[in-house]
Write an enzyme that holds these catalytic residues in place. Sequence first.
Site, PDB file in Angstrom:
ATOM      1  N   LEU A  19      55.769  41.432 -32.813  1.00  0.00           N
ATOM      2  CA  LEU A  19      55.504  40.332 -32.058  1.00  0.00           C
ATOM      3  C   LEU A  19      54.541  40.892 -31.376  1.00  0.00           C
ATOM      4  O   LEU A  19      54.349  41.986 -30.571  1.00  0.00           O
ATOM      5  CB  LEU A  19      56.711  40.560 -31.131  1.00  0.00           C
ATOM      6  N   VAL A  20      53.302  40.392 -31.170  1.00  0.00           N
ATOM      7  CA  VAL A  20      52.155  40.964 -30.435  1.00  0.00           C
ATOM      8  C   VAL A  20      52.508  40.195 -28.597  1.00  0.00           C
ATOM      9  O   VAL A  20      52.524  38.939 -28.192  1.00  0.00           O
ATOM     10  CB  VAL A  20      50.641  40.219 -31.527  1.00  0.00           C
ATOM     11  N   HIS A  21      51.921  41.075 -28.175  1.00  0.00           N
ATOM     12  CA  HIS A  21      52.099  41.275 -26.536  1.00  0.00           C
ATOM     13  C   HIS A  21      51.281  42.850 -25.761  1.00  0.00           C
ATOM     14  O   HIS A  21      51.580  43.257 -26.071  1.00  0.00           O
ATOM     15  CB  HIS A  21      53.683  41.038 -25.589  1.00  0.00           C
ATOM     16  N   ALA A  22      51.270  41.874 -24.362  1.00  0.00           N
ATOM     17  CA  ALA A  22      50.720  43.237 -23.371  1.00  0.00           C
ATOM     18  C   ALA A  22      51.243  42.555 -22.053  1.00  0.00           C
ATOM     19  O   ALA A  22      51.904  41.026 -21.946  1.00  0.00           O
ATOM     20  CB  ALA A  22      48.994  43.149 -23.119  1.00  0.00           C
TER      21      ALA A  22
END
Length: 145
Positions: free
Chosen positions: A59-62
């Site tokens: 789950l790619v996020h910033a």
Amino acid sequence: MTVVAAADAVTAADWREAVRKAASALVAAGAAGEGYPEACVRVVEENGPYIVLAKGLALVHARPEEGGLAVGVGVTRLAAPVGFGHPDNDPVDLLLAFCTPDADAHVGTLSALARALSGGLADRLRAASGEDGLARDLKEALPDD
């Protein structure tokens, strides 16, 4: 309105390239700013592979202030899996990337994705046919705004 992006059979030499490509789809869709992909890489560099939530799924996020312009969710299916260094859930073949413009939307989007994943979203995405199928299945899994 949630912006949805999909990419299929993406090649990546390593997890950094996979994360950049997944987050870049949100930039291309207008949901995230130019610096968002590097911010997503930094999240893993600083905190480890905690974004690898389940077998083969990241789950790619910033943080929203790192470039979230709108609520955006993307799915990237890799041509060949890559390792993130997760002891149980490597290698990763499916990346869900998301961005939001503020903390409330961040929590809401994360919650919606968690519900969709617990309902079998990852399996549906792995079985989807091409980018159109990926986008359709992702849109169907997310509630309307």
